[in-house]
Design a protein around this motif. Structure first.
Motif, PDB file in Angstrom:
ATOM      1  N   ASP A 358      70.681  46.540  13.034  1.00 14.66           N
ATOM      2  CA  ASP A 358      70.344  47.731  12.255  1.00 14.66           C
ATOM      3  C   ASP A 358      69.700  48.824  13.094  1.00 14.66           C
ATOM      4  O   ASP A 358      69.590  49.965  12.640  1.00 14.66           O
ATOM      5  CB  ASP A 358      69.376  47.368  11.113  1.00 14.66           C
ATOM      6  N   ALA A 363      76.061  51.540  16.706  1.00 15.65           N
ATOM      7  CA  ALA A 363      75.596  50.608  15.692  1.00 15.65           C
ATOM      8  C   ALA A 363      76.114  49.200  15.930  1.00 15.65           C
ATOM      9  O   ALA A 363      77.144  48.997  16.573  1.00 15.65           O
ATOM     10  CB  ALA A 363      76.026  51.101  14.306  1.00 15.65           C
ATOM     11  N   TRP A 420      78.877  56.106  14.517  1.00 13.43           N
ATOM     12  CA  TRP A 420      77.963  54.979  14.730  1.00 13.43           C
ATOM     13  C   TRP A 420      77.044  55.154  15.940  1.00 13.43           C
ATOM     14  O   TRP A 420      76.325  54.234  16.307  1.00 13.43           O
ATOM     15  CB  TRP A 420      78.721  53.662  14.812  1.00 13.43           C
ATOM     16  N   ASP A 440      73.292  53.820  11.112  1.00  9.74           N
ATOM     17  CA  ASP A 440      73.671  52.871  10.067  1.00  9.74           C
ATOM     18  C   ASP A 440      74.613  53.542   9.075  1.00  9.74           C
ATOM     19  O   ASP A 440      74.205  53.983   7.994  1.00  9.74           O
ATOM     20  CB  ASP A 440      72.425  52.353   9.344  1.00  9.74           C
ATOM     21  N   HIS A 443      74.519  52.115   5.404  1.00 10.79           N
ATOM     22  CA  HIS A 443      73.370  52.563   4.612  1.00 10.79           C
ATOM     23  C   HIS A 443      73.558  54.017   4.183  1.00 10.79           C
ATOM     24  O   HIS A 443      73.261  54.369   3.031  1.00 10.79           O
ATOM     25  CB  HIS A 443      72.093  52.412   5.438  1.00 10.79           C
TER      26      HIS A 443
END
Length: 494
Positions: A358, A363, A420, A440, A443
């Motif tokens: 995370d 990412a 990312w 993220d 999210h």
């Protein structure tokens, strides 16, 4: 018009000479802390906390080697300024940057197998849809297990982690046994290292299961949300105390597997917010070496009930009280960590990156973790699987019927890869805490409606920035706490 043309003429070379007085600027970012001091952070995460107005002095080349000897030396030694146009230590800086991004060398290391969707708990904040115990149609098929292992072995990573999740994974223990023994044989053939983890609430664990785990070196990861009233409130089990099952299971697992072979995670619900001290004390008194203070994730049932929703500011209040309790144990001479802080501190204090997906950039989705669902669907993170349980398949990479290349390097992976890296995101690219944070897209999509996200209203950004800022302020105000933090990220010999 004549004046305009004159202004647009090329300037003399000296106008563009970046060096004024005695140094050149190297790339860095800055942020004003709540205590009014300034923190400057360079491209590899080195930071210096300075007095108000220092950033302006640095940029205007008003820092003098003679009058500001200590500051000048710190800036020079930590790659904020250079006395030459190209620093003679530029290769050292490049090596340190490569070290920070070293996790990219190995690609996907964590392979999550959702071995079953069956569960005997009815936790109101569960992040996935769950099936009742007797529906074995929700177990992963042998064919999907075989294909998942095949793709796990295709990863260039020399050491892979195979993690079994649910539902309650132990309800499909026969499938776990098959997968473990198959993976052990296949990884040995290709010379890969293998770590095995079972995520379980421990309600159905027994000595036979744990003896098997001991024989095959399987680690146990469980959930413990705090003392009995908190855990039972958060993790409901019909007609029973989930806390009693969890704590008895932890004790039995430690007895058979060893103390350090069992880890636990907590989730902060709205109910939890009133008990930061008690939650920390529960972990401390249970003999854990630390606690991970996690806020609730915005997926699954957690979005459907008012019992779980709370503002990020409320979590931050909870977090600071709990962290201060953790620090109290340390100040009294007992080693006990908080793992979110420890992850940030690893990136702030050491030259190394972290494996926590995370908080990586690029990412960790696909690069660090992949999820093989019980039904053969493949997702780039566990969170994207949770979205799929809500009929949102934005992050579904395909199925185990697709080829490895189609899953890992296909159109969906390419689409995700565009957003990312926080170095290329507006609001992140200029942030002083960029090196400590991550990107993220899942999210962002879940909370803001698109993968790119919008930092000014992002709760991910609000939480991470606030925690990082608080850690910096603690280190600046109390040298003893700074020493404790350094001890948390130093290699431990016992």
């Amino acid at each position: 018009m004549e004046v305009l043309r004159a202004d647009r003429k090329f300037k003399d070379f000296n106008y563009y000479n970046l060096k004024q007085d005695n140094y050149f600027l190297l790339p860095f970012k800055f942020h004003r802390l709540k205590n009014n001091k300034e923190v400057i952070v360079n491209e590899v995460g080195d930071f210096i906390i300075v007095d108000p107005g220092t950033v302006e002095k640095i940029v205007k080349r008003q820092v003098s080697k003679e009058d500001d000897e200590d500051l000048y030396a710190n800036l020079l030694a930590n790659f904020f300024i250079s006395e030459e146009r190209i620093s003679p230590l530029i290769d050292v800086l490049a090596t340190r940057y490569r070290t920070k991004k070293h996790f990219l060398n190995y690609f996907t290391g964590l392979h999550i197998f959702v071995i079953t969707l069956r569960c005997e708990h009815t936790c109101f904040y569960c992040q996935v849809s769950r099936a009742t115990e007797n529906k074995d149609m929700f177990d992963m098929s042998i064919e999907n297990i075989d294909r998942g292992i095949e793709y796990m072995l295709r990863s260039p990573n020399p050491h892979v982690t195979m993690e079994f999740q649910g539902g309650e994974a132990l309800l499909a223990f026969d499938r776990i046994k098959y997968a473990v023994e198959k993976a052990e044989v296949e990884t040995s053939k290709v010379g890969k290292g293998l770590t095995l983890v079972v995520c379980t609430n421990l309600a159905v664990v027994n000595e036979e299961i744990l003896q098997y785990c001991k024989e095959h070196k399987i680690l146990i990861s469980t959930s413990l949300d705090g003392p009995k009233h908190v855990h039972d409130h958060n993790r409901h089990k019909p007609r029973a105390s989930s806390y009693e099952f969890a704590t008895n299971g932890i004790n039995l697992a430690r007895e058979i597997l060893g103390h350090d072979q069992v880890s636990a995670l907590m989730t902060t619900t709205k109910y939890s917010l009133d008990y930061p001290i008690e939650i920390v004390e529960e972990y401390f008194n249970r003999g854990f070496s630390g606690i991970f203070l996690r806020n609730i994730s915005p997926y699954g049932f957690a979005l459907r009930t008012e019992k779980t929703k709370y503002e990020t500011a409320k979590f931050l209040e909870f977090y600071k009280v709990a962290l201060n309790k953790v620090l109290e144990f340390n100040l009294n001479g007992t080693y006990f960590t908080e793992d979110l802080a420890k992850i940030f501190l690893q990136k702030m204090i050491t030259p190394f990156g972290v494996g926590y997906v995370d908080l990586q950039s690029p990412a960790g989705l696909i690069n660090g973790v992949i999820v093989y669902n019980y039904d053969g669907s493949v997702y780039c993170t566990d969170e994207s699987r949770m979205l799929a349980e809500q009929a949102d398949f934005t992050f579904k990479l395909g199925t185990l019927e697709n080829s490895y290349e189609e899953l890992y390097f296909g159109d969906k992976a390419m689409e995700i890869s565009e957003v990312w890296a926080n170095e290329a995101l507006t609001g992140c690219s200029e942030c002083a805490f960029q090196q400590y944070c991550g990107a993220d897209p899942v999210h962002n999509h879940a909370t803001q409606g698109n993968m790119y996200g919008y930092r000014p209203t992002s709760d991910f950004c609000e939480k991470n920035m606030s925690v990082i800022e608080y850690l910096l302020e603690l280190m600046d105000e109390n040298p003893e706490i700074k020493e404790i933090f350094e001890g948390w990220v130093a290699p431990r010999t016992h």
